[in-house]
Write a protein that holds these residues in place. Structure first.
Motif, PDB file in Angstrom:
ATOM      1  N   PHE A  77      -6.683   3.076   0.129  1.00 56.51           N
ATOM      2  CA  PHE A  77      -6.706   1.660  -0.242  1.00 56.51           C
ATOM      3  C   PHE A  77      -7.889   0.992   0.433  1.00 56.51           C
ATOM      4  O   PHE A  77      -8.059   1.100   1.647  1.00 56.51           O
ATOM      5  N   THR A  92      -2.157   7.995   4.478  1.00 56.00           N
ATOM      6  CA  THR A  92      -2.567   6.717   3.918  1.00 56.00           C
ATOM      7  C   THR A  92      -3.818   6.230   4.643  1.00 56.00           C
ATOM      8  O   THR A  92      -3.828   6.109   5.867  1.00 56.00           O
ATOM      9  N   LEU A 107      -6.562   3.558   9.789  1.00 58.94           N
ATOM     10  CA  LEU A 107      -7.308   2.338   9.508  1.00 58.94           C
ATOM     11  C   LEU A 107      -8.782   2.568   9.808  1.00 58.94           C
ATOM     12  O   LEU A 107      -9.124   3.043  10.893  1.00 58.94           O
ATOM     13  N   ILE A 147       0.869  -1.174   0.000  1.00 59.57           N
ATOM     14  CA  ILE A 147       0.000   0.000   0.000  1.00 59.57           C
ATOM     15  C   ILE A 147       0.906   1.224   0.000  1.00 59.57           C
ATOM     16  O   ILE A 147       1.742   1.379   0.892  1.00 59.57           O
ATOM     17  N   VAL A 159      -6.511   3.094   4.977  1.00 57.94           N
ATOM     18  CA  VAL A 159      -6.827   1.703   4.663  1.00 57.94           C
ATOM     19  C   VAL A 159      -8.249   1.456   5.162  1.00 57.94           C
ATOM     20  O   VAL A 159      -8.523   1.514   6.357  1.00 57.94           O
ATOM     21  N   LEU A 169      -6.645  -5.875   8.590  1.00 57.01           N
ATOM     22  CA  LEU A 169      -6.614  -4.562   9.232  1.00 57.01           C
ATOM     23  C   LEU A 169      -6.077  -4.676  10.663  1.00 57.01           C
ATOM     24  O   LEU A 169      -5.272  -3.854  11.101  1.00 57.01           O
TER      25      LEU A 169
END
Length: 336
Positions: free
Chosen positions: A33, A187, A157, A27, A189, A47
């Protein structure tokens, strides 16, 4: 520059159950993502492996080039937004957001300032003295997001954070999350079983099934070019054509995906356009769905579903119709 998150042949077993089975993925930093799949497919376990709530049975995980396995959650530069938000009911909104900073030993005045900034970021300025019970579901979701962002994680996350919201609010939050992620450059996720969420927000999507990634790519790639029947059926809806039917209609002798919106209804006596294939049959189902009407047609034993603009034709069950599609629309799949 190393990936934000890297899985190298990672597995997580619970007894005989392979929740995650030999998963490899990278990633990129700043990427949105999405991990998409049905319940029990392994996406949430992945995760939790990134967060540190689970440890791999085998394989290797890196977060920005640093080994993650064996590292406790509080030593990872990641934060998680849970589906149930996990807010403390006895604390004010401001105290909830500042909680992580308090644990880190940040001075009270500074953590209160940062909490107010984080609430403003998620459009909740002025809500710091309220209790979670005084907020709507969408507002509680924003508080949970602010509480995660105030720690300035390098990876955020999100475990199905929109699942408890109604459709209208969910669509609004999809748009706001995407804008916020672009602004922050963090980022993200995002785990979801909702293919609409994944397609509308993600830069890339990994499709999970039985603990494995069965396809990964851009939303357009996984939707337009599914590699297997599972992906074709799970990401949107698709006509999965048997090899004999596909070969008889200009395609390869392989299991083939044809999206319903790629099919049009020909009017009485209307000829197909050049480079089009046709199939005639009897309408067995008509479903009005607002912008489109879905027709299910029995074409000599093969069921075809077409999505046509609502109101474009008056069709009833039992009518004989002819369907047409461009020869480039069907996609031969690698696996049945």
């Amino acid at each position: 520059m190393p990936p934000a998150v890297s899985f190298q042949h990672v597995s997580r077993h619970f007894g005989q159950v392979r929740a995650v089975d030999d998963v490899s993925l990278d990633i990129a930093e700043g990427e949105f993502f999405a991990m998409l799949g049905p319940s029990g497919s392994g996406k949430t376990t992945c995760l939790r492996l990134i967060a540190g709530f689970e440890q791999p049975t085998s394989g290797h995980i890196e977060i920005f080039g640093e080994t993650a396995e064996g590292l406790p959650p509080y030593k990872r530069n990641v934060n998680t937004v849970f589906q149930d938000y996990a807010l403390f009911p006895h604390m004010t909104v401001g105290e909830n957001v500042a909680y992580g900073l308090m644990i880190k030993g940040v001075a009270r005045a500074e953590r209160e300032r940062q909490a107010l900034d984080a609430l403003a970021m998620v459009k909740l300025a002025g809500f710091d003295q309220r209790r979670p019970s005084q907020l709507s579901g969408g507002q509680r979701q924003r508080v949970a997001l602010a509480r995660a962002l105030v720690n300035q994680p390098k990876v955020l996350l999100l475990d199905e954070p929109l699942g408890a919201l109604d459709l209208k609010l969910r669509e609004q939050m999809q748009e706001e999350l995407k804008v916020l992620q672009k602004q922050l450059g963090i980022t993200f996720v995002f785990v979801t079983h909702d293919q609409g969420e994944a397609l509308s927000m993600a830069d890339r999507v990994a499709i999970f099934n039985d603990g494995r990634i069965v396809q990964a790519g851009t939303p357009e790639d996984v939707y337009e070019r599914p590699r297997s029947r599972f992906v074709a059926d799970f990401v949107g809806s698709s006509n999965v054509l048997p090899p004999a039917f596909a070969a008889a209609h200009g395609g390869a002798a392989a299991w083939t995906s044809l999206r319903p919106e790629k099919i049009r209804l020909l009017g009485p006596g209307e000829p197909p356009r050049p480079q089009q294939e046709t199939a005639s049959g009897v309408v067995v189902s008509v479903q009005y769905q607002g912008a489109v009407t879905r027709l299910a047609v029995d074409a000599a034993g093969t069921r075809l579903v077409a999505a046509i603009p609502a109101g474009s034709a008056t069709i009833r069950e039992g009518d004989s119709v002819t369907l047409a599609w461009d020869q480039a629309s069907p996609v031969a799949m690698e696996a049945a």
